[in-house]
Design a protein around this motif. Structure first.
Motif: not given
Ligand code: FMN
Length: 192
Positions: A183-192, A178-181
């Motif tokens: 599903f249907n939404a990115p992991v990591g920083h996303v834009q506000e 779950e840290e790297i994949v």
């Protein structure tokens, strides 16, 4: 699910203990055939490999001299490879997306997997001096020498430092899925 590919990938765990036993020519050929068959942007095939082996001990020792001290264990491996490329050998999209190193990396992965399937150890290394490799073999500055790979049969753990013996025997460390994949939404920083 257990697959043949996952079995191979589990086997690939790269020890640093490599024996001096030479690698048979047909195995070396299969390893580079695997590299040749790799995917690349627009089929540009930008990877280039300098292969050093016992057929030219002087060239092999020049290659070994480029390895950093921490890679002492690779200095007795029978096969030492340097992977290199340059930007204009591959796609350069919108001026910023350059694919030559990506594609070189994909071909290197094929090398690692083919070597593993042939019961060989293959360990990639960043610890070397690209400048020394270029100087020793007359490669021009435009080439990026990105990776060294030591290949050979598994050797004796006692040839390694205590620390490396320990690492070689410890379980593999990997991030959780779950840290790297995502599903249907990115992991990591996303834009506000
Ligand atoms: C680009 C790259 C550079 C690496 N450089 C070195 C290195 O200089 N020396 C070394 O002993 N291992 C090196 N490694 C091996 C990694 O440490 C190793 O792949 C990682 O710890 C995961 O272990 P595993 O390959 O056994 O799964 C490198 C691997 C890659 C992909």
């Amino acid at each position: 699910m257990d697959t043949q590919m996952l079995k191979l990938l589990h086997r690939r765990k790269a020890t640093r203990a490599i024996s001096e036993r030479p690698v048979e020519a047909e195995k070396v050929e299969a390893i580079f055939e695997a590299a040749r068959l790799s995917a690349s942007c627009a089929n540009n095939q930008p990877w280039r490999f300098l292969v050093l082996d016992g057929d030219d001990p002087e060239a092999l020792s020049r290659g070994r001299e480029a390895l950093s001290g921490g890679n002492y264990w690779a200095k007795t491996a029978p096969l030492l490879i340097f992977g290199y490329s340059k930007p204009d050998l591959d796609c350069q999209i919108a001026g910023t997306r350059e694919y030559y190193l990506f594609d070189l990396g994909m071909a290197v992965q094929n090398i690692l997997l083919q070597a593993t399937e042939l019961d060989l150890v293959a360990r990639p290394m960043a610890g070397f001096s690209p400048g020394k490799v270029r100087a020793a073999f007359g490669l021009t500055d435009e080439f990026e020498v990105l990776v060294a790979i030591a290949i050979g049969y598994e050797g004796d753990l006692s040839t390694l430092s205590e620390k490396h013996q320990q690492v070689s025997q410890s379980p593999r460390q990997r991030k959780a899925m779950e840290e790297i994949v995502g599903f249907n939404a990115p992991v990591g920083h996303v834009q506000e």
